[in-house]
Enzyme design. Structure first.
Site, short mmCIF file in Angstrom:
data_model
loop_
_atom_site.label_atom_id
_atom_site.label_comp_id
_atom_site.label_asym_id
_atom_site.label_seq_id
_atom_site.Cartn_x
_atom_site.Cartn_y
_atom_site.Cartn_z
N GLY A 72 97.31 46.87 11.31
CA GLY A 72 96.20 47.74 10.94
C GLY A 72 94.92 47.27 11.60
N GLY A 99 90.36 47.71 11.30
CA GLY A 99 89.20 48.16 10.56
C GLY A 99 87.94 47.96 11.37
N MET A 159 85.78 45.64 11.08
CA MET A 159 85.50 44.23 11.37
C MET A 159 86.55 43.59 12.26
SD MET A 159 84.95 41.18 8.59
CE MET A 159 84.92 39.47 9.07
N VAL A 196 94.58 43.37 12.30
CA VAL A 196 95.55 42.47 11.69
C VAL A 196 96.87 42.63 12.41
CG1 VAL A 196 96.74 41.83 9.57
CG2 VAL A 196 94.36 42.62 9.46
N LYS A 233 94.40 37.74 11.36
CA LYS A 233 93.25 38.63 11.44
C LYS A 233 92.36 38.20 12.58
CE LYS A 233 89.73 40.71 8.44
NZ LYS A 233 89.18 40.74 7.06
N ASP A 255 82.79 43.92 -2.36
CA ASP A 255 83.34 45.06 -1.62
C ASP A 255 84.69 45.46 -2.18
OD1 ASP A 255 83.34 47.08 0.26
OD2 ASP A 255 84.22 45.85 1.84
#
Length: 449
Positions: free
Chosen positions: A18, A20, A22, A25, A40, A132
């Site tokens: 996946g 995102g 930031m 992964v 990550k 978060d």
């Protein structure tokens, strides 16, 4: 990065899991231990992102809890960018589950919320606030060979250690997090954030799991205004069959006033435990905030049985036998008619057998009947007796006269045939006596002449 690349000389990338804003992964294999892990990596070079990634490594490494993702290792790529080595999870995020099912049943929502609260409580114990929390950062992990799901809280990239004085540059006036799940004080950029900001976020997640929608819809500036000043709905306004206590827990998490909000995730965990399915824990009723940690009143104890009670069978196993309206309870002088009445809710034992003494219904006293047979006094008879004692007794009636007890005299002019037959000999004797008397009188008169 590409499939087959090596990091740190020991981690070989297998597939991308996946991505995102930031980072990205990857699933990787530790070539020495053959353990599969998650790595990550940053998506782009940035000092701020490097700072966040290293903060996440430090914070996750300081939290040891089953509901928090495990941090194994850190390192740097050939380009000098940091990466994190974490536990490889199998399953889906809570956001994925909500997209498939829209909303969850109450026991499942309570279980997931409880486990999120456990993770937050573990973080708060080491002075860390997540800042978060949202469905995308909650993973439902299926452990190999395990039974059921394990909730894992992810992404401590914007978490803050309250024991360390550090600042994080952001684009929204000092606010950190996802606006739809941020607390009012976090949106305002308050510098004194504490664990209650995570409690608010957990309340939003609970609301979404139960109703399939967030309490504050919309986006942009409109969303921020609604969170800070808008009406705060309750789950019961959308979901008809929500348990009242569960509805109260969510409402207490979504109190805009921090002083009225639930103060810690540990309290939320205990409250939610009451609404988890029976296979996960006991269903003890928990009420509103003022009685949130109270337990239900214990059931009334059964009446104490005297030690000298000799019953042929356990009384509690039998239903009371039908009691006749009237019993000859006055036949035994040993019956106590002044016994106090017990509450009507007391269980009634069955009628005892011959030679067996038991408890009289509605009383706690031992009674004995004729020939050693235990009697059951009818409650109505006892009440009638007490009513008679409470009112003055009426004056006794006069003694019965003689004529009331004499045999009735037959007034008929004709005697029965049987009596006539009995009187015939008597009549003959009377006639004979009269004849003899007449003869005697005649003889005397003749002699006198």
């Amino acid at each position: 990065m590409n499939i087959g690349d090596r990091l740190g000389g020991k981690y070989r990338l297998l597939r991308q899991l996946g991505a995102g804003a930031m980072g990205v992964v990857w699933e990787a294999l530790h070539e020495i231990t053959q353990r599969r892990v998650a790595i990550k990596l940053l998506t782009r070079p940035s000092e701020d992102l490097r700072h966040r990634l290293l903060r996440e490594a430090r914070i996750c490494g300081s939290i040891t809890h089953r509901n928090v993702i495990e941090m194994y290792d850190t390192g740097e790529t050939h380009e000098g960018e940091p990466y994190l080595v974490m536990q490889l999870l199998s399953g889906e995020t809570l956001a994925d589950l909500l997209r498939r099912k829209r909303r969850l049943e109450q026991p499942l929502a309570a279980q997931i919320g409880r486990d999120i609260a456990r993770a937050l409580a573990a973080a708060h114990a080491v002075h860390v606030i997540h800042r978060d929390l949202k469905p995308a950062n909650v993973f439902l992990h299926q452990e190999p060979g395990g039974d059921g799901l394990v909730v894992k809280v992810l992404d401590f990239g914007v978490a803050k250690n309250l024991a360390v004085n550090e600042s994080l540059v952001t684009a929204v006036g000092g606010a950190v997090g996802s606006p739809a799940y941020m607390s009012p004080e976090a949106i305002k950029g308050a510098r004194d954030l504490d664990a209650r900001t995570d409690v608010w976020s957990l309340g939003v997640v609970l609301f979404e799991m139960l109703t399939g929608t967030r309490p504050f819809p919309g986006g942009g500036q409109e969303l921020l205004i609604r969170v800070v000043t808008g009406n705060i709905p309750r789950v019961s306004e959308i979901l008809r069959h929500i348990q009242p206590g569960f509805d109260d827990v969510v409402a207490m998490c979504l109190e805009r006033d921090r002083a009225k909000r639930i103060a810690s995730a540990a309290v939320v965990e205990r409250l939610l435990q009451a609404y988890v399915g029976p296979e996960e824990g006991s269903r003890v009723h928990v009420g509103l905030a003022e009685r949130a940690l109270s337990l239900p009143a214990p059931a009334a104890a059964p009446p104490e049985v005297p030690a000298n009670l000799e019953a042929t069978e356990p009384l509690a196993r039998h239903a009371p036998a039908p009691i006749p309206t009237m019993l000859p309870w006055t036949a035994s002088p040993a019956v106590d008619t002044t016994m106090p009445l017990a509450p009507s809710s007391a269980p009634k034992p069955p009628v005892g057998k011959t030679g067996t003494a038991i408890l009289a219904p509605e009383s706690g006293k031992r009674i004995t009947g004729p020939r050693g047979t235990a009697l059951m006094i009818d409650t109505r008879a006892v009440l009638a007796q007490q009513a008679l004692r409470a009112t003055p007794p009426p004056s006794p009636p006069p003694p019965p006269s003689v004529q009331h007890v004499e045999r009735p005299v037959v007034r008929s002019s004709q005697a029965p045939a049987s009596q006539t037959r009995k009187r015939l000999p008597l009549l003959g004797l009377a006639v004979s006596a009269l004849v003899a008397f007449g003869i005697g009188v005649g003889v005397i008169l003749g002699l006198a002449r």
